[in-house]
Design a protein around this motif. Structure first.
Motif, short mmCIF file in Angstrom:
data_model
loop_
_atom_site.label_atom_id
_atom_site.label_comp_id
_atom_site.label_asym_id
_atom_site.label_seq_id
_atom_site.Cartn_x
_atom_site.Cartn_y
_atom_site.Cartn_z
N GLY A 97 0.81 -1.20 0.00
CA GLY A 97 0.00 0.00 0.00
C GLY A 97 0.84 1.25 0.00
O GLY A 97 1.84 1.38 -0.72
N ASP A 98 0.46 2.22 0.85
CA ASP A 98 1.16 3.50 0.93
C ASP A 98 2.59 3.35 1.42
O ASP A 98 3.41 4.26 1.26
CB ASP A 98 0.42 4.46 1.86
CG ASP A 98 -1.01 4.71 1.41
OD1 ASP A 98 -1.29 4.51 0.22
OD2 ASP A 98 -1.84 5.09 2.25
N ASP A 99 2.92 2.21 2.06
CA ASP A 99 4.29 1.99 2.54
C ASP A 99 5.30 2.18 1.42
O ASP A 99 6.45 2.60 1.68
CB ASP A 99 4.45 0.56 3.08
CG ASP A 99 3.49 0.23 4.20
OD1 ASP A 99 2.95 1.15 4.83
OD2 ASP A 99 3.28 -0.97 4.43
N THR A 100 4.91 1.85 0.20
CA THR A 100 5.87 1.88 -0.90
C THR A 100 6.39 3.29 -1.16
O THR A 100 7.47 3.46 -1.72
CB THR A 100 5.24 1.32 -2.18
OG1 THR A 100 4.05 2.06 -2.50
CG2 THR A 100 4.88 -0.15 -2.01
N LEU A 101 5.62 4.32 -0.78
CA LEU A 101 6.08 5.70 -0.98
C LEU A 101 7.23 6.05 -0.05
O LEU A 101 8.05 6.92 -0.36
CB LEU A 101 4.92 6.68 -0.74
CG LEU A 101 3.79 6.65 -1.76
CD1 LEU A 101 2.65 7.54 -1.30
CD2 LEU A 101 4.30 7.09 -3.13
N TYR A 102 7.28 5.41 1.11
CA TYR A 102 8.29 5.72 2.12
C TYR A 102 9.43 4.70 2.16
O TYR A 102 10.51 4.98 2.67
CB TYR A 102 7.65 5.77 3.51
CG TYR A 102 6.51 6.74 3.62
CD1 TYR A 102 6.75 8.09 3.81
CD2 TYR A 102 5.19 6.31 3.54
CE1 TYR A 102 5.71 9.00 3.92
CE2 TYR A 102 4.14 7.21 3.63
CZ TYR A 102 4.40 8.55 3.82
OH TYR A 102 3.36 9.45 3.91
N ALA A 183 -4.35 7.34 7.59
CA ALA A 183 -3.24 8.19 8.02
C ALA A 183 -2.57 7.58 9.24
O ALA A 183 -3.19 6.84 10.01
CB ALA A 183 -3.75 9.58 8.34
N SER A 184 -1.28 7.86 9.41
CA SER A 184 -0.54 7.27 10.52
C SER A 184 -1.08 7.76 11.86
O SER A 184 -1.78 8.77 11.96
CB SER A 184 0.94 7.62 10.40
OG SER A 184 1.13 9.01 10.55
N PHE A 185 -0.73 7.05 12.91
CA PHE A 185 -1.13 7.43 14.26
C PHE A 185 -0.40 8.71 14.67
O PHE A 185 0.61 9.08 14.08
CB PHE A 185 -0.82 6.29 15.23
CG PHE A 185 -1.72 5.10 15.05
CD1 PHE A 185 -3.00 5.10 15.59
CD2 PHE A 185 -1.30 3.99 14.33
CE1 PHE A 185 -3.84 4.01 15.42
CE2 PHE A 185 -2.13 2.90 14.15
CZ PHE A 185 -3.41 2.90 14.70
N ILE A 201 7.90 10.00 15.06
CA ILE A 201 6.83 9.76 14.10
C ILE A 201 5.99 8.57 14.57
O ILE A 201 6.53 7.54 14.98
CB ILE A 201 7.40 9.47 12.69
CG1 ILE A 201 8.14 10.70 12.16
CG2 ILE A 201 6.30 9.05 11.72
CD1 ILE A 201 7.26 11.90 11.91
N GLY A 202 4.67 8.70 14.52
CA GLY A 202 3.80 7.64 14.99
C GLY A 202 3.80 6.43 14.07
O GLY A 202 4.24 6.50 12.91
N PRO A 203 3.28 5.32 14.55
CA PRO A 203 3.22 4.11 13.73
C PRO A 203 2.34 4.30 12.50
O PRO A 203 1.48 5.19 12.46
CB PRO A 203 2.60 3.07 14.68
CG PRO A 203 2.76 3.64 16.05
CD PRO A 203 2.73 5.12 15.90
N ALA A 204 2.56 3.47 11.51
CA ALA A 204 1.73 3.51 10.30
C ALA A 204 0.28 3.21 10.66
O ALA A 204 0.00 2.47 11.61
CB ALA A 204 2.24 2.50 9.28
#
Length: 250
Positions: A97-102, A183-185, A201-204
């Motif tokens: 998912g969105d993880d791939t952007l980071y 959105a992340s925590f 930074i909060g968890p995903a």
């Protein structure tokens, strides 16, 4: 066959060694990886300070920079010949998912793709390296498959997520699309020893789009998820309406 292998967990990560070991016999292997864990660094390049490259006792080269730095230097420094294939991983945790952007793991593979080289990123769905040996054998099978019968378009970028499961070696493969996360925590506020506020930074966030055909859904069912990626971020479907809007502004 000449293979370049990188990662984002650092050159001492078990996942990197497992991927290198799994690819033995496929051709010449060079390893360029970050000196330290560089998870979440995305496609960043270090532009305002010099980079150094060192060689570890096992022959791996480690770079004082990001995953993208590592692959970029390997491809542009003249230290090695241009590889035929770039591999990244095996990552300690999923990149879906969105993880791939980071993801630094995906970024290392993307850097190879930007240079016109077929590239694959590999990740374990759970942290902790459980069943890493199984995941490494799956990665070997995927590499062998694309080498034996590459896709018609030539160079490609694949994101592969492998369930951390003893049965993953016999699990079917599924071609998937990226899911989505919430959105992340919230950021985590703390105080340093000098009494100054600091933040982590909060968890995903939790997975949001986990429907049929997504990487989340495939791995949840025990399948190996293979997602073809691209770099073009143009919103092609929205181009006509924006062309109309721009025309109205003249």
């Amino acid at each position: 066959m000449h293979i370049l292998i990188a990662n984002d967990d650092g050159y001492l990560a078990p996942g990197l060694q497992a991927l290198v070991d799994a690819c033995q016999g496929l051709g010449t292997i060079d390893v360029f990886a970050p000196e330290r864990n560089a998870s979440g660094t995305s496609n960043s390049l270090t532009l305002h300070q010099p980079l150094t490259v060192h060689t570890a006792a096992n022959g791996f080269r480690f770079v004082t920079g990001t995953p993208s730095d590592s692959v970029h230097l390997a491809l542009t420094s003249g230290l090695i010949a241009k590889p035929d294939l770039v591999l990244s991983g095996i990552n300690n945790g999923a990149n879906m998912g969105d993880d791939t952007l980071y993801s630094g793991t995906v970024a290392a593979a993307t850097e190879g793709y930007l240079f016109g080289i077929p590239s694959i990123a590999f990740s374990l769905t759970d942290k902790g390296w459980a069943h890493l040996d199984v995941a490494a054998r799956v990665a070997r099978r995927v590499v062998e498959a694309v080498l034996a019968k590459p896709p018609a378009q030539g160079h490609f970028l694949l994101n592969v997520n492998i369930p951390a499961d003893a049965k993953a070696e016999s699990a079917p493969w599924r071609t998937t699309r990226l899911g989505r996360r919430h959105a992340s925590f919230p950021a985590i506020a703390q105080t340093n020893p000098r009494g100054e506020p600091i933040y982590w930074i909060g968890p995903a966030g939790e997975a949001r789009d986990v429907g049929e055909g997504t990487d989340f859904e495939a791995t949840r069912q025990g399948f190996v998820s293979i997602t073809p990626l691209q770099v073009d971020m143009t919103h092609h479907a929205a181009l006509p309406q924006w062309q109309t809007w721009v025309g109205q502004q003249q």
